[in-house]
Design a protein around this motif. Structure first.
Motif, PDB file in Angstrom:
ATOM      1  N   PHE A 154      47.636  21.650  44.896  1.00 41.68           N
ATOM      2  CA  PHE A 154      48.466  20.687  45.632  1.00 41.68           C
ATOM      3  C   PHE A 154      48.461  21.016  47.123  1.00 41.68           C
ATOM      4  O   PHE A 154      48.277  20.140  47.974  1.00 41.68           O
ATOM      5  CB  PHE A 154      49.896  20.688  45.094  1.00 41.68           C
ATOM      6  CG  PHE A 154      50.792  19.767  45.865  1.00 41.68           C
ATOM      7  CD1 PHE A 154      51.610  20.241  46.890  1.00 41.68           C
ATOM      8  CD2 PHE A 154      50.791  18.412  45.597  1.00 41.68           C
ATOM      9  CE1 PHE A 154      52.409  19.379  47.628  1.00 41.68           C
ATOM     10  CE2 PHE A 154      51.589  17.540  46.338  1.00 41.68           C
ATOM     11  CZ  PHE A 154      52.401  18.027  47.349  1.00 41.68           C
TER      12      PHE A 154
ATOM     13  N   GLY B  49      42.765  15.369  57.662  1.00 40.19           N
ATOM     14  CA  GLY B  49      42.079  14.082  57.570  1.00 40.19           C
ATOM     15  C   GLY B  49      40.803  14.121  56.758  1.00 40.19           C
ATOM     16  O   GLY B  49      39.969  13.223  56.880  1.00 40.19           O
ATOM     17  N   VAL B  50      40.651  15.135  55.913  1.00 39.91           N
ATOM     18  CA  VAL B  50      39.498  15.206  55.018  1.00 39.91           C
ATOM     19  C   VAL B  50      40.015  15.224  53.583  1.00 39.91           C
ATOM     20  O   VAL B  50      41.215  15.224  53.344  1.00 39.91           O
ATOM     21  CB  VAL B  50      38.630  16.453  55.305  1.00 39.91           C
ATOM     22  CG1 VAL B  50      37.992  16.347  56.678  1.00 39.91           C
ATOM     23  CG2 VAL B  50      39.448  17.740  55.196  1.00 39.91           C
ATOM     24  N   VAL B  51      39.079  15.233  52.635  1.00 43.91           N
ATOM     25  CA  VAL B  51      39.443  15.101  51.231  1.00 43.91           C
ATOM     26  C   VAL B  51      38.875  16.289  50.449  1.00 43.91           C
ATOM     27  O   VAL B  51      37.746  16.710  50.691  1.00 43.91           O
ATOM     28  CB  VAL B  51      38.855  13.789  50.662  1.00 43.91           C
ATOM     29  CG1 VAL B  51      39.082  13.690  49.165  1.00 43.91           C
ATOM     30  CG2 VAL B  51      39.470  12.599  51.368  1.00 43.91           C
TER      31      VAL B  51
ATOM     32  N   LEU C  99      47.316  14.784  41.152  1.00 46.11           N
ATOM     33  CA  LEU C  99      48.673  15.266  41.403  1.00 46.11           C
ATOM     34  C   LEU C  99      49.461  14.193  42.133  1.00 46.11           C
ATOM     35  O   LEU C  99      48.917  13.445  42.940  1.00 46.11           O
ATOM     36  CB  LEU C  99      48.633  16.535  42.258  1.00 46.11           C
ATOM     37  CG  LEU C  99      48.183  17.781  41.505  1.00 46.11           C
ATOM     38  CD1 LEU C  99      47.697  18.844  42.470  1.00 46.11           C
ATOM     39  CD2 LEU C  99      49.297  18.326  40.639  1.00 46.11           C
TER      40      LEU C  99
ATOM     41  N   HIS D 216      45.272  19.920  48.717  1.00 48.02           N
ATOM     42  CA  HIS D 216      45.240  18.472  48.955  1.00 48.02           C
ATOM     43  C   HIS D 216      46.043  18.113  50.208  1.00 48.02           C
ATOM     44  O   HIS D 216      45.611  17.305  51.037  1.00 48.02           O
ATOM     45  CB  HIS D 216      45.831  17.700  47.764  1.00 48.02           C
ATOM     46  CG  HIS D 216      44.894  17.553  46.606  1.00 48.02           C
ATOM     47  ND1 HIS D 216      43.689  16.883  46.694  1.00 48.02           N
ATOM     48  CD2 HIS D 216      44.989  17.977  45.327  1.00 48.02           C
ATOM     49  CE1 HIS D 216      43.088  16.899  45.510  1.00 48.02           C
ATOM     50  NE2 HIS D 216      43.849  17.559  44.663  1.00 48.02           N
ATOM     51  N   ARG D 217      47.221  18.718  50.335  1.00 49.16           N
ATOM     52  CA  ARG D 217      48.089  18.410  51.498  1.00 49.16           C
ATOM     53  C   ARG D 217      47.504  18.935  52.792  1.00 49.16           C
ATOM     54  O   ARG D 217      47.573  18.285  53.816  1.00 49.16           O
ATOM     55  CB  ARG D 217      49.486  19.016  51.292  1.00 49.16           C
ATOM     56  CG  ARG D 217      50.456  18.161  50.538  1.00 49.16           C
ATOM     57  CD  ARG D 217      50.904  16.925  51.324  1.00 49.16           C
ATOM     58  NE  ARG D 217      51.918  17.278  52.293  1.00 49.16           N
ATOM     59  CZ  ARG D 217      51.776  17.187  53.613  1.00 49.16           C
ATOM     60  NH1 ARG D 217      50.672  16.686  54.152  1.00 49.16           N
ATOM     61  NH2 ARG D 217      52.754  17.559  54.412  1.00 49.16           N
TER      62      ARG D 217
ATOM     63  N   CYS E  47      44.294  19.382  53.431  1.00 52.43           N
ATOM     64  CA  CYS E  47      43.161  18.507  53.748  1.00 52.43           C
ATOM     65  C   CYS E  47      43.655  17.163  54.272  1.00 52.43           C
ATOM     66  O   CYS E  47      43.067  16.599  55.201  1.00 52.43           O
ATOM     67  CB  CYS E  47      42.286  18.295  52.518  1.00 52.43           C
ATOM     68  SG  CYS E  47      41.263  19.739  52.152  1.00 52.43           S
ATOM     69  N   GLU E  48      44.753  16.656  53.715  1.00 55.47           N
ATOM     70  CA  GLU E  48      45.323  15.392  54.191  1.00 55.47           C
ATOM     71  C   GLU E  48      45.712  15.519  55.656  1.00 55.47           C
ATOM     72  O   GLU E  48      45.456  14.628  56.455  1.00 55.47           O
ATOM     73  CB  GLU E  48      46.550  15.042  53.347  1.00 55.47           C
ATOM     74  CG  GLU E  48      47.139  13.675  53.629  1.00 55.47           C
ATOM     75  CD  GLU E  48      48.472  13.469  52.909  1.00 55.47           C
ATOM     76  OE1 GLU E  48      48.532  13.670  51.681  1.00 55.47           O
ATOM     77  OE2 GLU E  48      49.448  13.082  53.582  1.00 55.47           O
ATOM     78  N   ASP E  49      46.339  16.651  56.003  1.00 55.91           N
ATOM     79  CA  ASP E  49      46.733  16.885  57.399  1.00 55.91           C
ATOM     80  C   ASP E  49      45.519  16.924  58.327  1.00 55.91           C
ATOM     81  O   ASP E  49      45.582  16.461  59.456  1.00 55.91           O
ATOM     82  CB  ASP E  49      47.482  18.222  57.526  1.00 55.91           C
ATOM     83  CG  ASP E  49      48.976  18.078  57.239  1.00 55.91           C
ATOM     84  OD1 ASP E  49      49.686  19.096  57.321  1.00 55.91           O
ATOM     85  OD2 ASP E  49      49.431  16.952  56.938  1.00 55.91           O
TER      86      ASP E  49
END
Lengths: 371, 372
Positions: free
Chosen positions: B223, B233-235, B40, B226-227, B229-231
């Motif tokens: 989506f 700090g993981v994937v 994405l 993903h966001r 997890c980004e916040d």
């Protein structure tokens, strides 16, 4: 650690102080471009009431020998307020004030390109020139390495990062989010953001701005970015090629149109402009970074979606050309075009002025005309 | 460290900026599927007022040569807004906008599978096809290893983790909690979550959604994950078999029913649909992951509650079958059935379209029919 000592100071403590009411007093932060042509400086003064327009702001001065702008023996330089914005750090009623720098003899400082830009913009204001600039930048840690990169190496190759999402794709989004809101609050015409091709590289777009506003809004947007990064403890770099090798550089693609180009059949005027630009490539290259083209030489290689610095080219939807005509413009036969040559650390006053001189004032040759 | 540098940037500093009023301006984040068919991408533009419907959102474009979607010499691709959601990261009045991608000649991009899905859904809308998809996923650290696992090894074998509670059973629940709320705020039809069999593996369910909205809601839910997890700090990984060996894979079991199946005596229609599916196994396997079946081949082994990729099977309450009829449906003689074959990284537009084509449009053979 990649973030600064300042970033570790307690933001809760700071917040308590910033919530103190300030009565009628207003803080005005005067901002100017220093002797390097790409650095920004600032200092603040208290005013007794809220200025409603930039005309209400008094002239000021500073020590130019400390900003690479004058000798110590004759160091006073003047700050002339030129544009006012709301202050997203200190909030209302406080202000950010972008200034022009003028020497002791009232002539513009060497890196004050706003004066001539303003003059040229006034000559063509009947043509309603609009600009949009796409500012790319890289977030660095305080160690100078791109933020989020492994400290002793490199991330995986480019491909997944452009407009990416996820902790393994987007490095430092907090900075981008904070900057976007701060610009909206300040009144800067920020119109978008995206993650760029190199990880830790981002882009924001400012525009459409008419005439002199383009330079004003972009410089204040850059200042806000530096301050936001400072708050987070990281550094924003506008270097056009921060990492050599197979990593994208950073540009400031400049979109341009006049009222005629935006109207029915405007494509004809766009093509005429491009024709004029093609004959003056070297003049523009000199104006498109603060080192007369030396900075851009590291970036405009012909690879990584750039054109080669030695050749002028133009094409529809072609990101390897100097000038790109967006596909939708090619189809609708009106709109704008994109000059992809300016470097990320360009002076937007110099860039927009050059476009007006060549395209609208029909100048030719290597030197600007003195009007 | 397993979390990213970005996660260590000060969130209270960020919060102060996000609290700044934005006047009338609205941020619209345009989201699209890239050339891989599972990645994405997103970028944002400022609008002068809050869009109330999808028609208020302008078309946009992007550089397809940077997303595996076009060449640099002819790289412009178009984004056409198709579904709006509230933005749980920037909050109201800001929006998330799911888009379809079109090439320079206005034909759909190769991985724009929404277009044909929509066409097919429109053909059967009076049958009210409902879907519910069970999205499994694995949380990884930035080192690529499952989150919470010992850095140089493995946790104890599967058994105590499914729906588990406790720091030795549930790894990364914060992400799940945050994601659930963010989806509810955004308007995504998230209907549940649970911890899965492999530690650091979770599942959320989206539905019931009718027609094209299944794909829309699932892509936005992904989506948002993903966001989130980004916040943190993981994937998040949607790989169907992230760890080989005696560890579960990740699927996207798809539940399906029509109005007829949901009504009195609907079991007959369910059995007819399964009969048709039984004759078209390879066509479905090809569309149930983004690599024509090669991703699922690592997962559908016949072990770990999967069916074997080479054979079609169906059964009541049978988690080792391709199609499972829930026991309650077998008893009530109406309801829905579950296709357990889709991979976690499937394209929900492709999956839902295939089910409609086979079950409701009675298609046969290896290729989809081209309708006008």
């Amino acid at each position: 650690m990649a973030t600064s000592a300042s970033a570790q100071l307690s933001k809760v403590v700071k917040r308590q102080y910033l919530e103190l009411p300030q009565g009628d007093k207003v803080q005005a932060m005067y901002i100017w471009i220093d002797g390097t042509g790409d650095g920004l400086r600032c200092k603040t003064r208290t005013l007794d009431s809220e200025p409603k327009s930039v005309e209400e702001l008094p002239e000021w001065n500073f020590d130019g020998s400390s900003t690479y702008q004058s000798e110590g023996s004759n160091s006073d330089m003047y700050l002339i307020p030129s544009a006012m914005f709301r202050d997203p750090f200190r909030k209302d009623p406080n202000k950010l004030v972008l200034c022009e720098v003028v020497k002791y003899n009232r002539r513009p400082a060497e890196t004050n390109h706003r004066v001539t830009c303003r003059k040229v913009m006034q000559m063509v204001e009947g043509q309603n020139p609009w600009f949009g600039m796409e500012q790319e930048y890289t977030i660095l840690g305080t160690d100078g390495h791109p933020f989020g990169w492994p400290s002793n190496g490199f991330p995986g190759p480019q491909g997944p990062y452009y407009c990416g999402v996820g902790a393994d794709k987007a490095y430092g989004r907090d900075v981008v989010e904070a900057h976007y809101r701060a610009c909206l609050y300040a009144g800067v015409k920020i119109c978008g953001t995206n993650a760029e091709v190199m990880p830790a590289q981002w882009e924001f777009q400012v525009g459409p701005c008419e005439g002199i506003d383009m330079g004003d809004h972009l410089w204040v947007a850059r200042f806000i970015l530096h301050r936001v990064c400072e708050d987070f403890g990281v550094v924003a770099s506008f270097d056009p090629k921060p990492i050599p090798g197979n990593w994208n550089g950073a540009g400031c693609h400049t979109n341009f149109s006049t009222k005629e180009m935006r109207e029915e059949g405007g494509l004809k005027y766009i093509e005429e402009c491009i024709e004029k630009l093609s004959k003056r490539h070297n003049y523009h290259i000199r104006a498109y970074d603060p080192k007369g083209g030396l900075d851009n030489a590291r970036r405009l290689t012909g690879r990584h979606e750039t054109s080669s610095i030695h050749e002028f080219s133009a094409g529809v939807a072609n990101r390897g050309a100097s000038i790109r005509i967006p596909r939708s413009v090619g189809q609708e036969k009106k709109g704008y075009f994109e000059d992809r040559r300016p470097s990320a650390n360009c002076d937007p006053y110099a860039v927009t002025e050059a476009l007006i001189r060549t395209c609208l004032l029909d100048e030719e040759g290597d030197e600007p005309v003195d009007y």
